[in-house]
Design an enzyme around this catalytic site. Structure first.
Site, PDB file in Angstrom:
ATOM      1  N   GLY A 267       0.814  -1.319  -0.162  1.00 47.91           N
ATOM      2  CA  GLY A 267      -0.026  -0.205  -0.016  1.00 47.91           C
ATOM      3  C   GLY A 267       0.859   1.277   0.068  1.00 47.91           C
ATOM      4  O   GLY A 267       2.272   1.136   0.110  1.00 47.91           O
ATOM      5  N   ARG A 268       0.085   2.432  -0.013  1.00 45.82           N
ATOM      6  CA  ARG A 268       0.894   3.715  -0.031  1.00 45.82           C
ATOM      7  C   ARG A 268       0.337   4.479   0.920  1.00 45.82           C
ATOM      8  O   ARG A 268      -0.763   4.363   1.217  1.00 45.82           O
ATOM      9  CB  ARG A 268       0.961   4.284  -1.519  1.00 45.82           C
ATOM     10  CG  ARG A 268       1.529   3.405  -2.461  1.00 45.82           C
ATOM     11  CD  ARG A 268       1.509   4.184  -3.893  1.00 45.82           C
ATOM     12  NE  ARG A 268       2.248   5.518  -3.957  1.00 45.82           N
ATOM     13  CZ  ARG A 268       3.582   5.735  -4.116  1.00 45.82           C
ATOM     14  NH1 ARG A 268       4.330   4.726  -4.313  1.00 45.82           N
ATOM     15  NH2 ARG A 268       3.922   7.196  -4.009  1.00 45.82           N
ATOM     16  N   HIS A 449     -18.410  -5.451 -35.044  1.00 50.67           N
ATOM     17  CA  HIS A 449     -18.100  -6.682 -35.195  1.00 50.67           C
ATOM     18  C   HIS A 449     -16.791  -6.987 -36.055  1.00 50.67           C
ATOM     19  O   HIS A 449     -17.106  -6.614 -37.155  1.00 50.67           O
ATOM     20  CB  HIS A 449     -19.223  -7.848 -35.547  1.00 50.67           C
ATOM     21  CG  HIS A 449     -18.758  -9.187 -35.605  1.00 50.67           C
ATOM     22  ND1 HIS A 449     -18.805 -10.069 -34.285  1.00 50.67           N
ATOM     23  CD2 HIS A 449     -18.648  -9.995 -36.731  1.00 50.67           C
ATOM     24  CE1 HIS A 449     -18.487 -11.312 -34.955  1.00 50.67           C
ATOM     25  NE2 HIS A 449     -18.173 -11.281 -35.882  1.00 50.67           N
TER      26      HIS A 449
HETATM   27  P1  NAD Z   1      -3.102  -2.121  -2.558  1.00 48.71           P
HETATM   28  O1  NAD Z   1      -3.770  -1.494  -1.271  1.00 48.71           O
HETATM   29  O2  NAD Z   1      -3.698  -2.112  -3.698  1.00 48.71           O
HETATM   30  O3  NAD Z   1      -2.575  -3.522  -1.960  1.00 48.71           O
HETATM   31  C1  NAD Z   1      -1.701  -3.919  -0.945  1.00 48.71           C
HETATM   32  C2  NAD Z   1      -1.696  -5.435  -0.591  1.00 48.71           C
HETATM   33  O4  NAD Z   1      -0.998  -5.516   0.182  1.00 48.71           O
HETATM   34  C3  NAD Z   1      -3.416  -5.675  -0.255  1.00 48.71           C
HETATM   35  O5  NAD Z   1      -3.559  -6.902  -1.021  1.00 48.71           O
HETATM   36  C4  NAD Z   1      -3.035  -5.815   1.283  1.00 48.71           C
HETATM   37  O6  NAD Z   1      -3.866  -7.009   1.726  1.00 48.71           O
HETATM   38  C5  NAD Z   1      -1.532  -6.531   1.193  1.00 48.71           C
HETATM   39  N1  NAD Z   1      -0.996  -6.462   2.506  1.00 48.71           N
HETATM   40  C6  NAD Z   1      -1.051  -5.630   3.539  1.00 48.71           C
HETATM   41  N2  NAD Z   1       0.016  -5.674   4.663  1.00 48.71           N
HETATM   42  C7  NAD Z   1       0.502  -6.958   4.322  1.00 48.71           C
HETATM   43  C8  NAD Z   1       1.178  -7.706   5.085  1.00 48.71           C
HETATM   44  N3  NAD Z   1       1.680  -7.621   6.237  1.00 48.71           N
HETATM   45  N4  NAD Z   1       1.654  -9.059   4.593  1.00 48.71           N
HETATM   46  C9  NAD Z   1       1.301  -9.446   2.970  1.00 48.71           C
HETATM   47  N5  NAD Z   1       0.443  -8.798   2.355  1.00 48.71           N
HETATM   48  C10 NAD Z   1      -0.004  -7.387   2.981  1.00 48.71           C
HETATM   49  O7  NAD Z   1      -1.620  -1.209  -2.440  1.00 48.71           O
HETATM   50  P2  NAD Z   1      -0.500  -1.181  -3.744  1.00 48.71           P
HETATM   51  O8  NAD Z   1      -0.762  -2.418  -4.732  1.00 48.71           O
HETATM   52  O9  NAD Z   1       0.890  -1.062  -3.019  1.00 48.71           O
HETATM   53  O10 NAD Z   1      -1.151   0.069  -4.517  1.00 48.71           O
HETATM   54  C11 NAD Z   1      -0.971   1.353  -3.990  1.00 48.71           C
HETATM   55  C12 NAD Z   1      -1.962   2.366  -4.459  1.00 48.71           C
HETATM   56  O11 NAD Z   1      -1.529   2.589  -5.814  1.00 48.71           O
HETATM   57  C13 NAD Z   1      -3.208   1.624  -4.546  1.00 48.71           C
HETATM   58  O12 NAD Z   1      -4.348   2.371  -4.135  1.00 48.71           O
HETATM   59  C14 NAD Z   1      -3.365   1.483  -6.004  1.00 48.71           C
HETATM   60  O13 NAD Z   1      -4.910   1.414  -6.344  1.00 48.71           O
HETATM   61  C15 NAD Z   1      -2.613   2.295  -6.700  1.00 48.71           C
HETATM   62  N6  NAD Z   1      -2.133   1.837  -7.746  1.00 48.71           N
HETATM   63  C16 NAD Z   1      -2.914   1.901  -9.140  1.00 48.71           C
HETATM   64  C17 NAD Z   1      -2.327   1.231 -10.320  1.00 48.71           C
HETATM   65  C18 NAD Z   1      -3.333   1.148 -11.328  1.00 48.71           C
HETATM   66  O14 NAD Z   1      -4.233   1.976 -11.310  1.00 48.71           O
HETATM   67  N7  NAD Z   1      -3.031   0.266 -12.518  1.00 48.71           N
HETATM   68  C19 NAD Z   1      -1.147   0.591 -10.224  1.00 48.71           C
HETATM   69  C20 NAD Z   1      -0.357   0.783  -9.160  1.00 48.71           C
HETATM   70  C21 NAD Z   1      -0.737   1.501  -8.164  1.00 48.71           C
END
Ligand code: NAD
Length: 462
Positions: A267-268, A449
């Protein structure tokens, strides 16, 4: 009228350009390159990596199309060079836009002295300038969250920013977190021939997504050779014999993964430190700056947009939040001062499409079945599959499906797609949801199509 914008990502710079187009005097401050995380360390470099991964997969599968190749070689340094070139080209475009609109750009670290004054410091911490303005928009984005576990600071434990500039493909890559970032990099580095293991704390990958979609994506990625461990509680990272060992608990049993690099993708968090928010009395929580629906903070002439609010951390959400903030400022001007106006635009923040650039892609908009249940909304699911779509079969990309969620009255509530070009196809449903279209109205729209978009029409006609 003067506006100061802190942060030059897709929230900040797009708002700066839009404000300058309304003859507002705009200053934008950033302590990093223009374009922010999205352009420099996020969406754009990642999508460039995705394009290389897709190209590699296509070449490897060329035999299925009667094209014989000799052994495929892969020069990762060229991937890095091309990624840099793509980023530079787009960054140049943003710099041109700012100059063209006569927007003042200042490089430095900004903090708030009071609700009208922004202090800019140079890299050595010296105050370089103080800027006075009528309005301030905070758009400083977010930074990677780091798990507070032993070993998180070891060399080789990296975030997505470092992984995008890594000098070679790690033989073994362990990814902590199966969210959007974790899965996109799992898919990319699997194509780059890394041995990838993903450790996810929750019982499913992509916890906030449609459960069915998450299950299918997990199956597909596992089939490609990515090891995914869900319900895995990561405990610690240690260095042993030059390798990183990630220890975790699964059903109370200890297990570990050995890797050359560990990606932290849990996460961020909003980049609020150093803005001096407490001293000026601006409301915020650890999740981000608190605003109303106009992106206005508790201080009427100070707005916050994008990841700093801790909502949907998506570049396009930040851009539209910036539009909303600017509309509220323009309404203030009409109504006689800060806090007096109300934005009256038609932007619907409940309809924000999102995509996961795995291979194949996933894309979503609106409510999931689980959301409907939680809100007590009776709903129905309509499905169709890419294996029955002529274009997908011709392309040899039949994995995936479309699920449309409708209300009892036939209103489109959401759509969950998994398959080729899902990120492009989802936009049709987002447009229709914005226009409050019903499923029968969707089924009356003639779709060309053979196209992948027919997967939407097929689901609607079921
Ligand atoms: P996220 O919140 O999407 O996912 C983080 C994951 O880490 C979750 O599944 C969570 O359950 C897991 N997690 C948390 N603590 C943990 C632990 N102790 N052990 C194992 N797993 C754990 O966050 P992200 O993937 O880091 O992305 C950050 C943000 O950036 C999000 O809001 C995302 O939507 C955004 N983002 C979007 C895009 C896109 O639009 N394509 C691309 C990259 C990032």
């Amino acid at each position: 009228m003067r506006i100061t914008i802190i942060g030059a990502g897709p929230g900040g710079y797009e708002t700066a350009v839009a404000a300058a187009s309304k003859d507002i005097d705009v200053t934008i401050i950033s302590d990093g390159p223009v374009g922010g995380t999205c352009l420099n360390h996020g969406c754009i470099p990642t999508k460039t990596f995705c394009a290389h991964a897709q190209m590699l997969d296509n070449v490897r599968n060329a035999g299925e199309f009667g094209i014989e190749t000799s052994a495929v070689s892969f020069d990762f340094s060229k991937v890095l060079r091309r990624k840099e070139a793509v980023v530079e080209q787009l960054r140049g475009g943003v710099e041109f836009l700012l100059k063209n609109k006569k927007i003042r750009y200042i490089s430095g670290k900004a903090s708030l002295k009071d609700n009208h004054t922004v202090v800019v410091r140079s890299a050595d911490g010296e105050v370089a300038e103080e800027i006075d303005s009528d309005y301030i928009i905070i758009a400083t984005g977010s930074v990677s969250a780091i798990l507070p576990i032993p070993g998180a600071d070891l060399e080789g434990v990296i975030t997505s920013t470092e992984l995008l500039s890594i000098d070679s493909v790690p033989k073994r890559l362990c990814i902590i977190g199966a969210g959007v970032i974790g899965l996109e990099f799992a898919s990319i580095f699997n194509s780059f021939a890394s041995q990838v293991t993903v450790l996810e704390y929750c019982k499913d990958i992509l916890p906030r997504f449609d459960t069915d979609l998450a299950k299918r994506l997990k199956q597909t990625l596992s089939k490609k050779g990515i090891a995914i461990e869900t319900s895995a509680q990561v405990q610690a990272i240690t260095r042993e014999d030059g390798l990183l060992k990630v220890s975790y608990l699964k059903k109370d049993k200890e297990a570990c993964v050995v890797a050359d690099k560990v990606l932290m993708a849990v996460g961020r968090k909003p980049a609020i430190e150093s803005l001096n928010l407490s001293d000026i009395g601006l409301d915020f929580t650890p999740k981000g700056i608190v605003t109303d629906e106009d992106m206005r903070t508790n201080i009427p002439n100070v707005f916050a947009i994008g990841d700093i609010r801790g909502g949907m951390m998506l570049a396009h959400a930040a851009t539209f939040e910036g539009k909303r903030a600017l509309n509220a400022i323009l309404a203030d001007m009409q109504a006689g001062g800060p806090g007096k106006g109300k934005a009256a635009d038609g932007i619907d923040f409940d309809i924000i499409p999102a995509a996961v650039f795995t291979c194949p892609e996933a894309a979503v908009v609106g409510l999931t079945e689980e959301d409907c249940k939680a809100r007590g909304i009776a709903c129905k699911c309509l499905k169709s599959f890419f294996r029955a779509n002529g274009k997908a079969v011709s392309m040899g990309e039949t994995e995936g499906y479309c699920k449309i969620i409708i209300s009892e009255e036939g209103r489109i509530l959401g759509c969950h797609l998994f398959g080729p070009h899902a990120s492009d196809i989802i936009q049709e449903v987002a447009a229709l949801m914005n226009k409050k279209a019903s499923i029968s109205e969707l089924s009356q729209i003639i779709h060309a199509h053979p196209t992948l978009s027919e997967v939407i029409l097929s689901a609607a006609s079921n």
